[in-house]
Enzyme design. Structure first.
Site, PDB file in Angstrom:
ATOM      1  N   LYS A 183       0.821  -1.219   0.000  1.00 12.24           N
ATOM      2  CA  LYS A 183       0.000   0.000   0.000  1.00 12.24           C
ATOM      3  C   LYS A 183       0.849   1.261   0.000  1.00 12.24           C
ATOM      4  CE  LYS A 183      -4.351  -1.747   1.473  1.00 12.24           C
ATOM      5  NZ  LYS A 183      -5.536  -1.618   2.312  1.00 12.24           N
ATOM      6  N   LYS A 187     -14.165 -15.359  -8.601  1.00 13.27           N
ATOM      7  CA  LYS A 187     -15.038 -15.297  -7.424  1.00 13.27           C
ATOM      8  C   LYS A 187     -15.970 -14.084  -7.456  1.00 13.27           C
ATOM      9  CE  LYS A 187     -12.599 -12.633  -3.976  1.00 13.27           C
ATOM     10  NZ  LYS A 187     -12.391 -12.422  -2.575  1.00 13.27           N
ATOM     11  N   LYS A 242     -17.026  -7.904  -4.274  1.00 12.95           N
ATOM     12  CA  LYS A 242     -17.711  -6.626  -4.159  1.00 12.95           C
ATOM     13  C   LYS A 242     -17.066  -5.544  -5.021  1.00 12.95           C
ATOM     14  CE  LYS A 242     -16.061  -6.041   0.548  1.00 12.95           C
ATOM     15  NZ  LYS A 242     -14.619  -6.085   0.546  1.00 12.95           N
TER      16      LYS A 242
HETATM   17  P1  ATP Z   1     -12.796  -7.463  -2.706  1.00 12.28           P
HETATM   18  O1  ATP Z   1     -13.749  -7.333  -3.846  1.00 12.28           O
HETATM   19  O2  ATP Z   1     -12.316  -6.135  -2.173  1.00 12.28           O
HETATM   20  O3  ATP Z   1     -11.735  -8.474  -2.937  1.00 12.28           O
HETATM   21  P2  ATP Z   1     -14.367  -9.367  -1.302  1.00 12.28           P
HETATM   22  O4  ATP Z   1     -15.815  -9.270  -1.667  1.00 12.28           O
HETATM   23  O5  ATP Z   1     -13.566 -10.412  -1.945  1.00 12.28           O
HETATM   24  O6  ATP Z   1     -13.657  -7.972  -1.491  1.00 12.28           O
HETATM   25  P3  ATP Z   1     -13.176  -9.420   1.320  1.00 12.28           P
HETATM   26  O7  ATP Z   1     -13.424  -8.184   2.115  1.00 12.28           O
HETATM   27  O8  ATP Z   1     -11.855  -9.620   0.681  1.00 12.28           O
HETATM   28  O9  ATP Z   1     -14.356  -9.533   0.241  1.00 12.28           O
HETATM   29  O10 ATP Z   1     -13.482 -10.689   2.177  1.00 12.28           O
HETATM   30  C1  ATP Z   1     -14.307 -10.721   3.302  1.00 12.28           C
HETATM   31  C2  ATP Z   1     -14.558 -12.177   3.628  1.00 12.28           C
HETATM   32  O11 ATP Z   1     -15.502 -12.751   2.705  1.00 12.28           O
HETATM   33  C3  ATP Z   1     -13.320 -13.076   3.562  1.00 12.28           C
HETATM   34  O12 ATP Z   1     -13.345 -13.960   4.657  1.00 12.28           O
HETATM   35  C4  ATP Z   1     -13.485 -13.836   2.257  1.00 12.28           C
HETATM   36  O13 ATP Z   1     -12.900 -15.118   2.308  1.00 12.28           O
HETATM   37  C5  ATP Z   1     -15.000 -13.944   2.121  1.00 12.28           C
HETATM   38  N1  ATP Z   1     -15.410 -13.972   0.713  1.00 12.28           N
HETATM   39  C6  ATP Z   1     -15.365 -12.930  -0.139  1.00 12.28           C
HETATM   40  N2  ATP Z   1     -15.835 -13.268  -1.364  1.00 12.28           N
HETATM   41  C7  ATP Z   1     -16.204 -14.569  -1.294  1.00 12.28           C
HETATM   42  C8  ATP Z   1     -16.767 -15.503  -2.230  1.00 12.28           C
HETATM   43  N3  ATP Z   1     -17.049 -15.165  -3.468  1.00 12.28           N
HETATM   44  N4  ATP Z   1     -17.017 -16.772  -1.823  1.00 12.28           N
HETATM   45  C9  ATP Z   1     -16.729 -17.122  -0.556  1.00 12.28           C
HETATM   46  N5  ATP Z   1     -16.196 -16.289   0.378  1.00 12.28           N
HETATM   47  C10 ATP Z   1     -15.935 -15.030   0.036  1.00 12.28           C
END
Ligand code: ATP
Ligand code: LTN
Length: 327
Positions: free
Chosen positions: A112, A193, A196
């Site tokens: 970062k 995956k 968000k």
């Molecule tokens: P970003 O888009 O910023 O990568 P994200 O939606 O992937 O965000 P994170 O904040 O990185 O979400 O993750 C929060 C939690 O949700 C973590 O424990 C992660 O393993 C879980 N998680 C996020 N996306 C998924 C998914 N598609 N399937 C299962 N678990 C998920």
């Protein structure tokens, strides 16, 4: 006594992927420990600028959503990090026990700080505040994503050093990394995956989507050119993703759902999955709205912070005493 603690940084929006991958497992873990702590790491959000109005709204939204999803305030102590003044105080004492080299070696800091030359000092000390979050209440296990594992290990190292220098004070925590759970995939591109930060909203179901929107997104989900409903993540990622979603939300086994759809088409499966998702999310949304607009949320947070302050104050006094900062 077994204790579990985790913190959530209030940034971004909840997706169905977060719900199935992170919230559902946490809700289950509540029954496996003697004590569970869940807090919103609002001070951690400040390492990069946040619009104050938006941040405030998001903090409440996060707490309400977790409770609506099944985090039970009777089993779990829920609070806001910023309402416990002893945590930054403990963090300072720990900063003086942490080496500069150790903090600057954190991968997240390195990445970062490279992205933006005008980064805050908070970006460097961020993991030490996190160590304070973890160590004040003698927690054993800290469920985190893989990106936070190194920070929990730093907390453990700092605790060990403090214990060595000043005498036994902290329980040594460990990161709790969930075994490869169900990864929910993007509906439009089921090879990646559901995330968000994805730009195309059509592939992502958020926890706030209406029945109509959910149905539209699922009916338009990418599948394959075959006709039969069966689970095969390599050859049929789209159908497998729909089966995973239905199974995670209904508790039905994948094989049972496959059985149910022998001789039926993809449209029928999609309708079935949309119904399950919409019904589940409508129930969560109803509870969420009630919480967000009612007084219960404040009562929960008031109770949670009282317990948190009591524990942190005791730990702070103990640390000060050991370090010699007393009259
Ligand atoms: P970003 O888009 O910023 O990568 P994200 O939606 O992937 O965000 P994170 O904040 O990185 O979400 O993750 C929060 C939690 O949700 C973590 O424990 C992660 O393993 C879980 N998680 C996020 N996306 C998924 C998914 N598609 N399937 C299962 N678990 C998920
Ligand atoms: N750094 C974490 C949030 C966080 C946390 C914690 C997690 C702050 N303090 C203590 C576990 C334990 C994040 O960015 N997700």
């Amino acid at each position: 006594m077994s204790k579990l603690l985790t913190g959530l940084k209030p940034t971004g929006e909840f997706t169905l992927g977060n719900y199935i991958g992170a919230i559902v497992p946490l809700v289950k873990l509540q029954d496996d420990y003697d004590e569970v702590f869940l807090f919103v790491a609002d001070l951690h959000a400040l390492t990069v600028y946040q619009d104050p109005k938006e941040l405030r709204a998001r903090i409440r939204k996060f707490i309400a959503m977790y409770i609506a999803c099944g985090v039970d305030p009777k089993k779990t102590t829920i609070y806001l990090q910023s309402e416990n003044p002893y945590i930054p105080a403990i963090s300072w004492l720990l900063e003086c026990t942490t080496q500069f080299g150790e903090a600057s070696r954190m991968i997240q800091f390195k990445e970062k700080s490279k992205q933006n030359a005008n980064f805050s000092v908070g970006l460097l000390t961020y993991p030490i505040l996190m160590a304070a979050d973890i160590l004040y209440c003698d927690t054993n296990d800290v469920p985190v994503g893989i990106d936070q594992k190194q920070h929990v290990e730093l907390a453990r190292d700092v605790a060990e050093r403090f214990n060595h220098k000043y005498g036994e004070t902290f329980v040594l925590p460990q990161p709790y990394i969930a075994k490869e759970g169900t990864k929910i995939k993007d509906l439009k591109d089921p090879t990646k995956k559901m995330s968000k930060s994805e730009e195309n909203p059509q592939g992502v179901i958020t926890m706030f989507d209406t029945r109509e929107v959910i149905t539209k997104k699922i009916m338009r989900a990418t599948t394959d050119s075959e006709m039969d409903v069966h689970f095969d993540e390599d050859k049929k990622p789209g159908i497998s993703n729909l089966l995973n979603i239905a199974s995670a939300l209904s508790g039905q086994k994948i094989a049972e759902i496959e059985q149910q759809f022998v001789g039926k088409n993809y449209g029928e499966l999609k309708q079935y999955v949309a119904e399950i998702v919409a019904t589940k999310l409508e129930a969560i949304q109803a509870r969420y709205e009630t919480l967000l607009n009612g007084k219960e949320l404040d009562a929960i947070l008031d109770q949670g912070i009282q317990k948190s302050i009591q524990l942190a104050k005791a730990k702070y006094e103990q640390m000060k005493e050991k370090m010699g900062v007393v009259r």
